[in-house]
Design an enzyme around this catalytic site. Structure first.
Site, mmCIF file in Angstrom:
data_model
loop_
_atom_site.group_PDB
_atom_site.id
_atom_site.type_symbol
_atom_site.label_atom_id
_atom_site.label_comp_id
_atom_site.label_asym_id
_atom_site.label_seq_id
_atom_site.Cartn_x
_atom_site.Cartn_y
_atom_site.Cartn_z
ATOM 1 C CG ASP A 29 -1.965 7.852 0.528
ATOM 2 O OD1 ASP A 29 -0.932 8.527 0.425
ATOM 3 O OD2 ASP A 29 -2.927 7.945 -0.251
ATOM 4 C CG ASP B 155 -1.748 1.197 1.400
ATOM 5 O OD1 ASP B 155 -2.500 1.516 0.465
ATOM 6 O OD2 ASP B 155 -1.642 1.862 2.446
#
Length: 258
Positions: free
Chosen positions: A13, A11
Site C-alpha cells: 500500500d 511494501d
C-alpha cells in the site's frame, strides 16, 4: 544511483499501488528486478489477505506478475513467530480477517472464543464493539496480547483510513497492556522475511513509502532502505528524522538496478 542488492523487500500500500489505483512505475520496477534475477518479496503489514489473494491482485489488477511465494504478510509472520514459540499453546482468539485466520490455522492454531493462549489483533474492516470487548476481557484474564502491526492509517483510493494500529491501541488502552508487535517497524517480520529468502540482511534492501513503518523496520534490523515518495511520508517530514533512509526517490523509475 545503483546497488549490489540480491533481494528486495517491497511494501504494498502506497508503494506498489494506492488502493485500487495503479502506480505504473512500480510494475516497471518489479519487471526490471525480475529481469535482473533479483529476489522479490512483498513484505506487507496487511494481515487481511492470503498470499494467493495478494499475488492474484498484483497480477490481474496491477500488471505485476508474481506468485504467492513472493508475498510475506504480517499474518504469516505472526503465525510463523508464534509457531516457533507456542509449544502446546495453540488456542487463539482473533480480531482480524481471513488472511490472518488462515495463516494461523495453517500453522496448527485453533481459533476459539474462550480461554485462548493468545489474543491476536489485526486489521478488521468488520470489527464490532463486541469483538473488541471480548479481546479486552480475554487479555485481562491472562491471554498473551499480540498485535499484527502498528499502522495508524493505510492509504487507499478514499484517503488515509484507520489501520490495524488504531484498533490495537484501543485494546491496549482498555487493558493497560502493551502488545507484542510483529509487523513493521518491528524487527520480527524482517527477521522472518530474511529466513524466507535465505539471504543476509546486507544483501537485501527494504523499499517503502512510509518512514515510520518500512524505513524504521529496515533501520531496526540493520538493513538498507529505499524510500519512495508515492505514499504516506513527505520530504519535509523525513528531513527531520534522526536517521535518514539510505536512499530516497520520487518514483521507482529513478532507481537503477545492477
Amino acid at each position: 544511483m545503483s546497488n549490489h542488492y540480491q533481494g528486495y523487500f517491497i511494501d504494498l500500500d502506497g508503494t506498489t499501488y494506492k488502493g485500487k489505483n495503479r502506480i505504473p512505475a512500480a510494475a516497471r520496477f518489479v519487471k526490471r528486478l525480475q529481469q535482473a534475477g533479483k529476489q522479490v518479496l512483498f513484505v506487507t503489514n496487511n494481515s487481511t489477505r492470503s498470499p494467493e489473494f495478494v499475488a492474484d491482485n498484483l497480477t490481474r489488477n496491477h500488471d505485476i506478475h508474481v506468485g504467492p511465494e513472493n508475498v510475506y504478510t504480517t499474518a504469516l509472520a505472526t503465525a510463523d513467530y508464534l509457531a516457533q514459540r507456542a509449544d502446546d499453546r495453540k488456542r487463539v482468539y482473533v480480531v482480524g480477517e481471513s488472511g490472518l485466520k488462515e495463516a494461523l490455522t495453517d500453522r496448527g492454531f485453533i481459533l476459539v472464543n474462550e480461554a485462548p493462549d493468545y489474543v491476536v489483533v489485526g486489521l478488521d474492516s468488520h470489527v464490532t464493539y463486541e469483538k473488541l470487548e471480548q479481546a479486552v476481557l480475554l487479555i485481562r484474564a491472562g491471554a498473551t496480547f499480540i498485535g499484527t502491526n502498528a499502522d495508524s492509517n493505510l492509504p487507499n483510493e478514499r484517503g488515509m483510513v484507520p489501520g490495524a494500529g488504531s484498533l490495537i491501541k484501543l485494546v491496549e488502552y482498555a487493558t493497560q497492556q502493551k502488545p507484542l508487535m510483529i509487523g513493521k517497524p518491528e524487527k520480527v517480520i524482517m527477521e522472518m522475511a530474511l529466513q524466507q529468502v535465505d539471504l543476509a540482511k546486507d544483501d537485501v534492501i527494504m523499499v517503502g513509502d512510509n518512514y515510520r513503518t518500512d524505513i524504521q523496520a529496515a533501520i531496526n534490523v540493520g538493513m538498507d532502505s529505499l524510500l519512495v515518495y508515492t505514499g504516506l511520508s513527505q520530504p519535509t517530514e523525513v528531513a527531520q528524522m534522526p536517521v535518514q533512509p539510505t536512499f530516497t526517490v520520487e518514483t521507482l523509475d529513478d532507481w537503477n538496478i545492477e
